[in-house]
Motif scaffolding. Structure first.
Motif, PDB file in Angstrom:
ATOM      1  N   GLY A 101      16.682 -18.047 -13.587  1.00 18.30           N
ATOM      2  CA  GLY A 101      15.304 -18.505 -13.661  1.00 18.30           C
ATOM      3  C   GLY A 101      15.101 -19.763 -14.416  1.00 18.30           C
ATOM      4  O   GLY A 101      15.934 -20.032 -15.463  1.00 18.30           O
ATOM      5  N   HIS A 102      14.098 -20.697 -14.218  1.00 23.69           N
ATOM      6  CA  HIS A 102      13.873 -22.007 -14.869  1.00 23.69           C
ATOM      7  C   HIS A 102      12.877 -21.642 -16.017  1.00 23.69           C
ATOM      8  O   HIS A 102      11.813 -20.937 -15.635  1.00 23.69           O
ATOM      9  N   VAL A 103      13.013 -22.059 -17.197  1.00 24.56           N
ATOM     10  CA  VAL A 103      12.051 -22.044 -18.252  1.00 24.56           C
ATOM     11  C   VAL A 103      11.247 -23.271 -18.541  1.00 24.56           C
ATOM     12  O   VAL A 103      10.349 -23.411 -19.203  1.00 24.56           O
ATOM     13  N   LEU A 134       3.099 -18.770 -13.344  1.00 17.47           N
ATOM     14  CA  LEU A 134       3.530 -18.401 -12.074  1.00 17.47           C
ATOM     15  C   LEU A 134       4.969 -19.054 -11.833  1.00 17.47           C
ATOM     16  O   LEU A 134       5.709 -18.260 -11.074  1.00 17.47           O
ATOM     17  N   ASP A 135       5.024 -20.158 -11.997  1.00 18.57           N
ATOM     18  CA  ASP A 135       6.281 -21.140 -11.893  1.00 18.57           C
ATOM     19  C   ASP A 135       6.990 -21.568 -13.226  1.00 18.57           C
ATOM     20  O   ASP A 135       6.816 -22.398 -13.720  1.00 18.57           O
ATOM     21  N   MET A 136       7.941 -20.393 -13.690  1.00 17.89           N
ATOM     22  CA  MET A 136       8.263 -19.362 -12.975  1.00 17.89           C
ATOM     23  C   MET A 136       8.450 -18.143 -14.187  1.00 17.89           C
ATOM     24  O   MET A 136       9.552 -17.544 -14.066  1.00 17.89           O
ATOM     25  N   LYS A 137       7.565 -18.248 -15.067  1.00 21.80           N
ATOM     26  CA  LYS A 137       7.875 -17.298 -16.324  1.00 21.80           C
ATOM     27  C   LYS A 137       7.766 -15.969 -15.934  1.00 21.80           C
ATOM     28  O   LYS A 137       8.401 -15.007 -16.635  1.00 21.80           O
ATOM     29  N   GLU A 168      15.327 -28.050 -16.407  1.00 12.77           N
ATOM     30  CA  GLU A 168      15.471 -29.223 -15.528  1.00 12.77           C
ATOM     31  C   GLU A 168      15.180 -28.739 -14.022  1.00 12.77           C
ATOM     32  O   GLU A 168      15.683 -29.603 -13.195  1.00 12.77           O
ATOM     33  N   GLU A 169      14.543 -27.627 -13.874  1.00 11.73           N
ATOM     34  CA  GLU A 169      14.448 -27.105 -12.336  1.00 11.73           C
ATOM     35  C   GLU A 169      13.437 -28.232 -11.788  1.00 11.73           C
ATOM     36  O   GLU A 169      13.555 -28.387 -10.507  1.00 11.73           O
ATOM     37  N   GLU A 170      12.236 -28.830 -12.767  1.00 10.18           N
ATOM     38  CA  GLU A 170      11.228 -29.234 -12.299  1.00 10.18           C
ATOM     39  C   GLU A 170      11.423 -30.974 -12.090  1.00 10.18           C
ATOM     40  O   GLU A 170      10.720 -31.546 -11.578  1.00 10.18           O
ATOM     41  N   CYS A 171      12.629 -31.528 -12.324  1.00 12.19           N
ATOM     42  CA  CYS A 171      13.042 -32.678 -12.053  1.00 12.19           C
ATOM     43  C   CYS A 171      14.447 -33.235 -11.660  1.00 12.19           C
ATOM     44  O   CYS A 171      14.565 -34.084 -10.977  1.00 12.19           O
ATOM     45  N   PRO A 192      13.822 -15.746  -9.121  1.00  9.27           N
ATOM     46  CA  PRO A 192      12.483 -15.050  -8.718  1.00  9.27           C
ATOM     47  C   PRO A 192      11.170 -16.057  -8.995  1.00  9.27           C
ATOM     48  O   PRO A 192      10.527 -15.914  -9.765  1.00  9.27           O
ATOM     49  N   GLU A 193      11.625 -17.251  -8.141  1.00 10.80           N
ATOM     50  CA  GLU A 193      10.602 -18.360  -7.866  1.00 10.80           C
ATOM     51  C   GLU A 193       9.304 -17.483  -7.380  1.00 10.80           C
ATOM     52  O   GLU A 193       9.456 -16.455  -6.640  1.00 10.80           O
ATOM     53  N   PRO A 194       8.081 -17.976  -7.380  1.00 13.79           N
ATOM     54  CA  PRO A 194       7.026 -17.185  -6.992  1.00 13.79           C
ATOM     55  C   PRO A 194       6.783 -17.323  -5.473  1.00 13.79           C
ATOM     56  O   PRO A 194       5.779 -17.782  -5.139  1.00 13.79           O
TER      57      PRO A 194
END
Ligand SMILES: [Zn+2]
Length: 420
Positions: A101-103, A134-137, A168-171, A192-194
């Motif tokens: 999971g990315h934080v 939601l994305d993605m905590k 760094e999942e978002e970039c 578990p991405e939404p």
């Protein structure tokens, strides 16, 4: 479902109020790019409490930059660790599993448009609001509480479970890449991405930058100057044409998706004085492309499109735009629903808990699952809670879906790894 399995699901129910509070604590950490240390300290504490073997490390650019799938960042990794927790198998003969999971979260700006504090994690009815909820905590809370429920029921698994809390999942995706490069792998991976349905395809994504020159002048002679902002319009138009063409020639995995490829002109920087014609304009953009096209081929396609448009403009022909790429150089993926063991096991778990089969979902965005699938040959997918407005205003998750997803993931884990 046998009694041990029923007990695990009861433990998920029992811990639900605790899980909601935990999700609130995660959301209240404003973990935008460069600010992930706080939430990762929290994750480290969680993994220790669960009795996992904990590894905390910053991605090492020197080690990563030669790897396939690497995306070049324009920022460093000091004080921005990944946290990995390993729950060692209590038996043998099972399969190991990565739960990733990315934080990191994107900026909530403009905050003035929110109805709720983006870092408040306010619960209103069945929803919790906040940036990253939601994305993605909520997905991260689900993977943590699924394992906790199995532990609370006093059970052990026959395969290792590797929990990855990545940045760094978002970039770029370099957080996940760093975990894999360090050998934190498994026989399968669930993220578990939404996505309330199960991921079978995702587009590739590039980030790029276009620098356009004009010629500066006082506005009183603006008719003889070249306005860099206006010249940039022509290039945005050219990218829109490429986008339209790609959406017409659809990849078969995206046949059901109305508009799979999205171009986003995102950040425009130009000018510094209302009475001066801007002599430079920089546009940062995000562009999608189909699986089967490499990141390099996608770069070439974009360059060709932009330079082709520039060649038709007398000024841009003499002063061609500078095109560079940074951040996401993410390639797309396609998997077969029937042939992926992770998807098959997840689908069975979903049916067991909800009575309903999952349907295949093709995403117009990228996820970290691409590393597992493309470069490490690990079956992987994404599936998670329901909500809305990720990357938008008033992002929220539907809390009952988080509870359901936690039960499905717990079921999936014991089916995948085997109860020891
Ligand atoms: Zn995400």
């Amino acid at each position: 479902m046998d009694s041990a399995q029923r007990e695990v699901l009861q433990e998920v129910e029992k811990a639900w109020p605790q899980q909601v509070a935990y999700l609130q604590a995660l959301v209240r950490e404003p973990s935008t790019l460069g600010n992930e240390a706080g939430v990762q300290r929290l994750m480290q504490g969680t993994f220790r409490e669960m009795g996992l073997e904990v590894h905390t490390f910053e991605p090492d650019l020197g080690a990563l930059s030669h790897l396939r799938g690497f995306s070049p960042p324009e920022w460093g990794y000091r004080g921005r660790p990944n946290v990995v927790g390993i729950w060692a198998a209590g038996g043998t003969g099972g399969r190991s599993l990565v739960l990733n999971g990315h934080v990191d979260v994107v900026s909530p700006e403009p905050v003035s448009q929110w109805s709720y504090d983006p870092w408040g994690a306010q619960v209103v009815g069945d929803r919790m609001y906040g940036r990253g909820v939601l994305d993605m905590k909520s997905g991260v809370s689900a993977m943590v509480y699924a394992i906790r429920a199995i532990q609370a029921a006093g059970l052990r698994l026959k395969g290792n479970v590797v929990l990855q809390s990545v940045i760094e999942e978002e970039c770029t995706g370099n957080g996940a890449l760093a975990c894999l490069d360090r050998g934190f792998i498994g026989d399968g991976c669930l993220i578990p991405e939404p996505f309330p349905e199960v991921l079978v395809a995702q587009v590739g994504v590039l980030w790029g930058r276009i620098k356009v020159r004009g010629s500066a002048a006082h506005v009183m002679s603006a008719n003889r100057a070249v306005n860099a902002i206006e010249k940039t319009y022509a290039l945005i138009q050219a990218m829109r044409e490429l986008e339209a063409r790609l959406n017409k020639e659809k990849h078969p995995a995206f046949r059901e998706v109305a508009w799979p490829i999205n171009f986003n002109p995102a950040i425009l920087r130009a000018g510094d004085w209302p009475s001066t014609v801007p002599a430079e304009c920089t546009l940062e953009f995000r562009m999608g492309f189909y699986p089967g096209t490499s990141a390099q081929e996608a770069q070439a396609m974009i360059r060709e499109q932009l330079l082709g448009a520039a060649a038709r403009d007398p000024w841009l022909k003499e002063n061609p735009p500078e095109i560079t790429f940074f951040g996401f150089q993410a390639e797309g993926t396609v998997v077969n629903f029937q042939e992926s063991p992770v998807i098959q096991t997840l689908n069975a778990a979903h049916q067991k808990v909800t009575g309903r089969a999952l349907t295949p979902f093709a995403s117009t965005a990228t996820t970290d699952s691409r590393y597992f699938l493309l470069y490490y040959n690990i079956p992987a997918t994404c599936y998670g809670p329901r909500g809305a407005a990720l990357h938008g205003i008033d992002e929220y998750v539907e809390l009952p879906s988080v509870l359901e997803v936690t039960k499905v993931i717990a079921t999936f884990i014991w089916e995948w790894c085997g109860l020891g």
